[in-house]
Design a protein around this motif. Structure first.
Motif, short mmCIF file in Angstrom:
data_model
loop_
_atom_site.label_atom_id
_atom_site.label_comp_id
_atom_site.label_asym_id
_atom_site.label_seq_id
_atom_site.Cartn_x
_atom_site.Cartn_y
_atom_site.Cartn_z
N LYS A 258 0.84 -1.07 -0.18
CA LYS A 258 -0.09 0.03 -0.01
C LYS A 258 0.69 1.14 0.14
N ASP A 259 1.90 1.06 1.12
CA ASP A 259 2.73 2.69 0.91
C ASP A 259 3.71 2.32 -0.67
N PHE A 260 3.67 1.75 -1.59
CA PHE A 260 4.53 1.75 -2.74
C PHE A 260 3.01 1.96 -3.78
N TYR A 261 1.89 1.67 -3.16
CA TYR A 261 0.18 1.97 -4.22
C TYR A 261 0.78 3.89 -4.05
N GLU B 208 1.00 3.67 -9.58
CA GLU B 208 1.50 2.44 -10.21
C GLU B 208 1.63 1.01 -9.99
N PHE B 209 1.71 0.96 -9.16
CA PHE B 209 1.72 0.15 -8.10
C PHE B 209 1.20 -0.63 -7.19
N ASP B 210 0.50 -2.16 -7.91
CA ASP B 210 -1.36 -2.02 -7.53
C ASP B 210 -0.92 -2.98 -7.64
N ILE B 211 -1.37 -3.83 -6.67
CA ILE B 211 -1.83 -5.81 -5.48
C ILE B 211 -2.82 -6.05 -5.71
N THR B 212 -3.54 -4.63 -6.10
CA THR B 212 -5.25 -5.23 -5.79
C THR B 212 -5.71 -5.26 -6.96
N HIS C 111 -12.68 -4.12 -11.06
CA HIS C 111 -13.02 -4.76 -9.40
C HIS C 111 -10.98 -4.67 -8.94
N ARG C 112 -10.62 -3.49 -9.28
CA ARG C 112 -9.20 -3.01 -8.17
C ARG C 112 -9.79 -2.03 -7.35
N GLY C 113 -8.73 -1.67 -6.11
CA GLY C 113 -8.90 -0.47 -5.74
C GLY C 113 -9.16 -1.16 -3.74
N TRP C 114 -7.56 -0.40 -3.08
CA TRP C 114 -7.67 -0.55 -1.68
C TRP C 114 -8.41 0.41 -0.39
N GLU C 115 -9.37 0.70 -1.67
CA GLU C 115 -10.47 0.85 -0.64
C GLU C 115 -11.38 0.33 -0.81
N LYS D 213 13.13 9.06 -5.67
CA LYS D 213 12.96 10.35 -5.08
C LYS D 213 12.52 10.69 -4.15
N THR D 214 11.19 10.10 -4.34
CA THR D 214 9.89 10.18 -3.54
C THR D 214 10.24 8.98 -2.09
N TYR D 215 10.50 7.65 -2.94
CA TYR D 215 10.80 6.95 -1.44
C TYR D 215 11.63 6.97 -0.65
N THR D 216 13.14 7.76 -1.34
CA THR D 216 14.37 8.55 -0.37
C THR D 216 13.73 8.94 0.73
N GLU D 217 12.55 9.94 -0.08
CA GLU D 217 12.23 11.34 1.13
C GLU D 217 11.23 10.97 1.80
N LYS D 218 10.82 9.62 1.35
CA LYS D 218 9.81 8.64 2.41
C LYS D 218 10.14 8.16 3.62
#
Length: 378
Positions: A116-119, A125-129, A168-172, A330-335
């Motif tokens: 979910k963090d990477f989503y 773009e990264f979506d396991i759902t 049929h996808r979505g973290w919600e 860059k986002t990953y490093t910042e987070k």
């Protein structure tokens, strides 16, 4: 899955250029010996190879057996195709979509939270759902591979099939209760597919356990998911190679030197693919925007501290432009505070106007942090 040690040392995406040995073996290295072994179990449908620098060969054998057992357990927990007696796994969650919450091992909860963090980092773009969509492609790919083996071309799903599954996808729709260790999917047609995170996450958990149990130098290689442990004896840097996608060169396209323990994970288009009726090759990494397999790169390799994160990043960057991929890094490093580098390998006509280097019949682009750390194949 059974394979010889050559395959375990030269996997289709990354290869560790630090010396490989067959079966239980020892070789002189400073004051330590090299213990190396390869698993003959079916772990994540790939080859698992292990190497440890140590003066205690008995402890190394114990570490290998422990790692093999841990990885097998994670394989079963994260499996979306098979059930196991006395275990609630990912398939159990999917089977109970729209029915009831499922109590699971805490490692599943933590992996889903990582996904979910990477989503969020990747803006979806990264979506396991999107397991329903991936299942459609999995079915056509498995059929297509069999047809290709018979000298025939495979079939393609219709746009109607793809759009219906993608709806049929979505973290919600995914409800995680950490207090009760339960997971519930509200949409009965939605399912989770953790193929883009499971191997790396399992390798990270296993390596961390081995470190706690006394492993100080070596590596785990779980099918292109390499997790280094400690430093090599004699202050010699680790050398990790990026393979030739065509498989023609056993020495690879390039190698990356690392003095520190990192994870190196590669996603590629040269495994798990089939040729369809239009004559095109369709690999297994699906772009959530187009609903079709991504085809910009032959491989994307990530170098970062955490193997689970590296797995997520290599999958996500495979479907993004290089510029978008650099933004995600860059986002990953910042987070997280963790540095992450990448190497993209592609055909020369797909350079995206990015500065890189021609190597063999391919073009490679890499992030600035790897400047001076790469040795190119001659």
């Amino acid at each position: 899955m059974k394979a010889n040690t050559l395959i375990s040392c030269i996997l289709a995406g990354t290869l560790l250029l630090s010396g490989c040995a067959s079966g239980n073996s020892s070789a002189s290295s400073s004051d330590d010996t090299v213990y190396a072994n390869t698993s003959m179990e079916d772990i994540f449908d790939t080859v698992y190879s292990y190497q440890e620098y140590t003066s205690d060969n008995t402890a190394a054998k114990k570490h290998f057996k422990e790692s093999e057992s841990l990885l097998q357990n994670y394989n079963d927990l994260f499996d979306i195709y098979n059930t196991y007696d006395g275990m609630n796994n990912l398939k159990t969650i999917n089977d109970n979509a729209g029915i009831q919450p499922v109590e699971v091992d805490p490692s599943i909860i933590k992996m889903l939270k990582l996904a979910k963090d990477f989503y969020d980092y990747s803006n979806g773009e990264f979506d396991i759902t999107m397991g329903a969509l991936l299942k459609v492609w999995h079915t056509y790919r498995e059929e297509g591979i069999k047809l290709n083996e018979e000298g025939k071309q495979g079939n393609l799903p219709t746009d109607e099939e793809l759009n219906k599954a993608a709806s049929h996808r979505g973290w919600e729709n995914v409800v995680i209760d950490e207090e009760k260790n339960t997971v519930y999917i509200a949409d009965p047609e939605e399912s989770l597919d953790v193929g883009g995170v499971a191997k790396g996450y399992a390798a990270e958990l296993t390596a961390s356990t081995l470190e706690d149990d006394g492993m100080t130098s070596g590596f785990l290689n779980v099918g292109r998911n390499i997790r280094l442990v400690g430093t090599k004896p004699g202050d010699t840097p680790w050398s990790i190679g990026i393979a030739d996608p065509s498989g023609k060169s056993s020495s690879g396209l390039l190698s990356i030197a690392s003095a520190s323990p990192v994870s190196v994970v590669t996603s590629g288009d040269y495994e798990r693919y089939y040729t369809a009726s239009d004559g095109k090759k369709y690999p297994h990494i699906i772009d959530p925007q187009t609903l079709y397999p991504a085809d910009d790169y032959h491989s994307v390799t990530i170098i970062t501290k955490d193997s689970g994160a590296a797995d997520c990043l290599s999958t996500a960057l495979f479907t993004l432009s290089i510029e978008e991929g650099k933004t995600l890094l860059k986002t990953y490093t910042e987070k997280t505070g963790n540095d992450a580098e990448a190497v993209w390998v592609m055909d020369p006509d797909k350079t995206q106007d990015e500065e890189g280097k021609t190597v063999g019949s391919y073009y490679a682009v890499y992030t600035d942090g790897l400047e001076g750390e790469i040795t190119w194949a001659s």
